[in-house]
Design a protein around this motif. Structure first.
Motif, short mmCIF file in Angstrom:
data_model
loop_
_atom_site.label_atom_id
_atom_site.label_comp_id
_atom_site.label_asym_id
_atom_site.label_seq_id
_atom_site.Cartn_x
_atom_site.Cartn_y
_atom_site.Cartn_z
N CYS A 1 -15.70 -17.04 -39.84
CA CYS A 1 -15.80 -18.21 -40.71
C CYS A 1 -17.26 -18.58 -40.95
O CYS A 1 -17.68 -18.87 -42.09
CB CYS A 1 -15.04 -19.38 -40.10
N TYR B 1 -13.44 -15.37 -44.75
CA TYR B 1 -12.50 -16.45 -44.43
C TYR B 1 -11.10 -15.90 -44.19
O TYR B 1 -10.39 -16.34 -43.27
CB TYR B 1 -12.46 -17.46 -45.57
N LEU C 1 -10.57 -24.03 -37.51
CA LEU C 1 -10.93 -23.51 -38.83
C LEU C 1 -10.72 -24.57 -39.90
O LEU C 1 -11.55 -24.73 -40.81
CB LEU C 1 -10.11 -22.26 -39.14
N PHE D 1 -13.55 -26.02 -42.54
CA PHE D 1 -13.41 -26.03 -44.00
C PHE D 1 -13.45 -27.45 -44.55
O PHE D 1 -13.99 -27.70 -45.63
CB PHE D 1 -12.12 -25.33 -44.41
#
Length: 670
Positions: free
Chosen positions: A352, A385, A402, A406
Motif C-alpha cells: 500500500c 493497492y 488498509l 486509504f
C-alpha cells in the motif's frame, strides 16, 4: 575522577539525589559511583567541613567492607556528587553512606551558587551529547515534555485525545510495533498525571519484552517521580546491562538490535506530539522522526518498525525537491526490503505504501531513480493497492488498517469497499467495531463534501442516504464502545439530518436536532468533553436552529475561549458574531445587553486572533447581514459607542488609492 555534577531535584536522567545536609547530625545519603572509582567525593557547604563515611562496599574493591574518610575546604550550598549515571552510561553501584558533619553550614554568596549550577548543567549536557543515544522518552525534544504554550487545560485536552486515539490503534498492532504504541501511551498517561497507569504500562512492557530499553528507562523515570529511588536504580542497572556498558553477557549484535528498536520507538513518538499548530511544526517533527529512523537503520533492526509513519512522512511535499528526493529514494528501498517479510500484515501495508509512493513520483521534475532500482518502472499504484488488498482479503484487522490508510489519503470510495470486505469477514461489532466506525466517518465525510459542492453550485443535492447509513453504523459502535468521539460524530450526523441540505439555517427535522443535542450531552459526560471547541460550536448551532439565541451565544463563547491564542480557526468567532447580531435584532426597546456582548467579544477576539482575522470576520458579517449591521451601527452611534462603529466601518471602507505620479512625457522627433 569524573567532573562534578550538580544533582537537580525534580530531574531524572536518571541521577542520584542528595538533600541539603543538616549540621552536626547523622544523615543517610544514597550515592551512585562509577565503576573503578576507589571512592566518591562529597562536598559540603562548610568552609572547614570534616565528613566521615562508612560503606558496606567500595566500588571495584574486593573487600566487602571498608571505611573512607576525607576532608575538604569547599563552599557549596548542597552536597554534590562527583559521579552520575545518565541513561546507563555508567554502571550504577549503590552505597548507603552515613555522613557526619562536624560544624555549622555556612551559606555562600548567590553568585557563587549560580556559577556552580551553571557549570554543573553544562557538564551534564556535555556528557549527554557524547552519548550515541539515550533510552527513554522523557528527554526527547517534544512539546509534550515542556511547559504548555497556552492554558494547561488545553494541553490536557490534546494529550487525552491522543491517548484515546492510540488506544484504538493498539488493538490492531502486533509484534514489536505494539511496544512503540504502549511506550507512547505510558508517556501520555504520565503527562496526564496518571502515574499509576504509566507505571503499569511500562512495567508490563518490561515483563513481556525484557530487552525494551525505552520501557526500562521510562519506568525508572516514573519510579523516581514516585520517590522509589531504589527501584529507579535497578532500572538504571538494567538499562546499562542491555546497552552492553557493564561487559556483561549481552552480545554486540544483540546490543545493536536493541539500540535500533529503541531509536525506532522514539521516532514513532514525534508525529504524535501536541501543540503542532502549523504545517511547519509538523514538518519539523517528521524531520526529527526521519533522523532517528536513519540512526536506527545504522544500527540495524526490523524494517517494519521504520515504515510505520511513512504515511505522514510522504505528505511533506512542500519541502525542497532535493531534500525530499533522498527521503523518497531511501523510503522506497526500505519498503522493497519490507516486502520480503514473512508477516502478511507487513507485506500488505508495504504494498500500500509503495502505491502511495508511486503516485507521488510525478511531483518530481524527473522520475526518482529508486523506482528503477527497485524494479517498479512498469508498476502502477492501483496494481500495488490490489496486491495489498489481495494479501489481506481474509484478515479483518489488516483490512481495517488498509481502509484507514486509504481514508487518510482521501480515497474514500476505495476505503468504503475495504470496510465492506472487513465486515464480510468479521461482522460482529464487538470484534470489528473499527470497520463500522471508519465506514461511518467516510459516509459523513462524503456527505459534507457533496454539501460544500452544492453550496457553490458545483453539484446537486447530496445523498442523505449516506447519513442514514452512518447513523446505523454508529449505533452499532455505541452499543459496544461508547466514547467521546463517537458521540460527537453521531451528533454531527443528526445535525445534518435536521437541517436543509443547502441552507443550514433552515430547520427541517426538529427531532433529529433534539437527538443531536442528546448525543452532545452524552459526549459532555466524558473526561474533558467540555474542552472541545467543536462540541460547543455544534451545540450552539443546534440551539440556534431551535430559536435559543442566548443559549447558542453562550456555547459559541465557550468555543472561542477554548481556542488557542493565535488560532486561525474562526468558526466559533463567526458563529458567535451572527448569534449576537440576531440577539440585537430581537432586543426590542433595550438592545444594550446584546451591544455590550458584541463589544466585549470584539475586544477578546483581538486578544485571541490576529488583527487581520478579526477584520475579515467583521467584513464577512457586514456582507452577509448588511441590513442588520447597518441597524447595529445606527444604534451604536445613538448610544455613543463609536469605537465598535469605527471598527465596522474600517472593514468596509475602500482602500485609499495611491496618489498617481505624473510621468514625464518623451517625444521622438525621428
Amino acid at each position: 575522577m569524573s567532573s562534578i555534577r550538580h544533582l537537580e531535584t525534580g530531574k531524572y536522567s536518571p541521577l542520584s539525589r542528595v538533600q541539603r545536609p543538616m549540621c552536626d547530625r547523622w544523615r543517610p545519603v544514597r550515592l551512585m559511583c562509577r565503576v573503578g572509582d576507589p571512592y566518591a567525593e562529597l562536598h559540603c557547604a562548610d568552609s572547614t567541613c570534616m565528613m566521615t563515611a562508612t560503606s558496606n562496599r567500595r566500588v571495584g574493591a574486593e573487600t566487602p567492607d571498608c571505611q573512607v574518610s576525607w576532608s575538604y575546604i569547599k563552599q557549596f550550598p548542597t552536597l554534590v556528587v562527583r559521579s552520575v549515571v545518565i541513561g546507563g552510561l555508567w554502571r550504577a553501584e549503590e552505597m548507603l553512606l552515613t555522613v557526619n558533619i562536624h560544624s555549622g553550614c555556612q551559606r555562600v554568596e548567590e553568585e557563587e551558587r549560580e556559577a556552580m549550577e551553571a557549570d554543573s548543567t553544562e557538564d551534564i549536557e556535555s556528557l549527554m551529547e557524547d552519548m550515541d543515544y539515550i533510552p527513554g522518552h522523557f528527554h526527547l525534544d517534544l512539546n509534550l515534555n515542556c511547559d504548555p504554550v497556552g492554558p494547561i487545560k488545553l494541553r490536557h485536552r490534546d494529550t487525552y485525545l491522543k491517548q484515546e486515539s492510540l488506544r484504538s490503534e493498539l488493538e490492531a498492532e502486533v509484534g514489536y510495533l505494539q511496544y512503540a504504541v504502549r511506550n507512547l501511551l505510558g508517556l501520555l498517561a504520565f503527562h496526564l498525571n496518571q502515574l499509576d497507569t504509566a507505571q503499569e504500562i511500562f512495567r508490563s512492557i518490561c515483563k513481556e519484552d525484557p530487552g525494551n530499553l525505552n520501557a526500562w528507562a521510562n519506568l525508572g523515570y516514573v519510579y523516581d517521580k514516585l520517590g522509589r529511588e531504589l527501584d529507579a536504580g535497578e532500572c538504571v542497572e538494567k538499562v546499562s546491562h542491555l546497552m552492553g556498558l557493564d561487559a556483561g553477557e549481552v552480545s554486540q549484535e544483540e546490543t545493536r538490535l536493541l539500540a535500533a528498536r529503541c531509536l525506532a520507538e522514539q521516532a514513532y513518538v514525534y508525529p504524535y506530539d501536541v501543540e503542532l499548530e502549523s504545517e511547519d511544526d509538523l514538518r519539523e517533527r517528521l524531520t526529527s522522526a526521519l533522523t532517528l529512523y536513519n540512526r536506527a537503520l545504522d544500527y540495524g533492526g526490523q524494517l517494519s518498525l521504520f515504515s510505520c509513519r511513512l504515511d505522514d512522512i510522504v505528505k511533506t511535499k512542500e519541502d525542497s525537491e532535493y531534500s525530499r528526493l533522498s527521503h523518497y529514494n531511501k523510503g522506497l528501498k526500505l519498503l522493497r526490503e519490507t516486502l520480503e517479510s514473512e508477516k502478511k500484515q507487513h507485506k500488505a501495508l508495504a504494498w500500500c505504501y509503495v502505491g502511495i509512493m508511486l503516485e507521488r513520483k510525478n511531483e518530481f521534475t524527473t522520475v526518482p531513480m529508486s523506482i528503477h532500482d527497485c524494479g517498479y518502472s512498469a508498476s502502477e499504484p492501483l496494481s500495488c493497492y490490489g496486491t495489498a488488498i489481495k494479501l489481506a482479503s481474509d484478515d479483518a484487522f489488516i483490512l481495517n488498517l488498509l481502509a484507514k490508510m486509504f481514508f487518510l489519503s482521501g480515497k474514500y470510495e476505495m476505503a468504503t469497499g475495504i470496510c465492506n470486505m472487513a465486515l464480510n469477514v468479521l461482522p460482529d461489532p464487538e470484534l470489528n467495531w473499527q470497520a463500522y466506525c471508519t465506514r461511518a466517518k467516510i459516509n459523513t465525510m462524503l456527505y459534507a463534501r457533496d454539501l460544500e459542492k452544492a453550496k457553490h453550485g458545483h453539484g446537486g443535492i447530496p445523498d442523505r442516504q449516506k447519513l442514514t447509513e452512518a447513523r446505523t453504523d454508529l449505533d452499532k459502535v455505541l452499543t459496544v464502545r461508547p466514547c467521546l468521539r463517537t458521540h460527537l460524530e453521531m451528533a454531527q450526523v443528526y445535525y445534518y439530518m435536521g437541517v436543509d441540505a443547502l441552507q443550514e439555517s433552515l430547520l427541517v427535522d426538529e427531532g433529529a436536532v433534539n437527538s443531536a443535542l442528546v448525543s452532545l450531552s452524552q459526549a459532555l459526560q466524558f473526561e474533558l468533553g467540555d474542552s472541545l471547541p467543536d462540541l460547543h460550536v455544534l451545540r450552539g448551532r443546534c440551539l440556534l436552529l431551535k430559536g435559543e439565541e442566548q443559549n447558542a451565544a453562550d456555547c459559541f463563547k465557550c468555543a472561542v475561549e477554548l481556542e488557542r491564542p493565535g488560532s486561525t480557526d474562526t468558526t466559533a468567532l463567526r458563529c458567535l458574531l451572527q448569534a449576537l447580531l440576531a440577539l440585537f435584532m430581537q432586543g426590542g426597546p433595550d438592545p444594550n445587553p446584546a451591544v455590550i456582548q458584541l463589544e466585549l467579544l470584539v475586544k477578546k477576539a483581538e486578544e485571541k486572533y490576529s488583527e487581520d482575522i478579526v477584520k475579515a470576520e467583521l467584513r464577512c458579517l457586514y456582507r452577509t447581514h448588511t441590513a442588520e449591521v447597518t441597524e447595529l451601527s445606527r444604534a451604536l452611534i445613538r448610544t455613543g459607542r463609536l469605537v465598535l462603529v469605527k471598527k465596522l466601518l474600517e472593514t468596509v471602507a475602500p482602500k485609499q488609492m495611491a496618489k498617481r505620479r505624473t510621468m514625464p512625457m518623451s517625444i521622438s522627433f525621428t
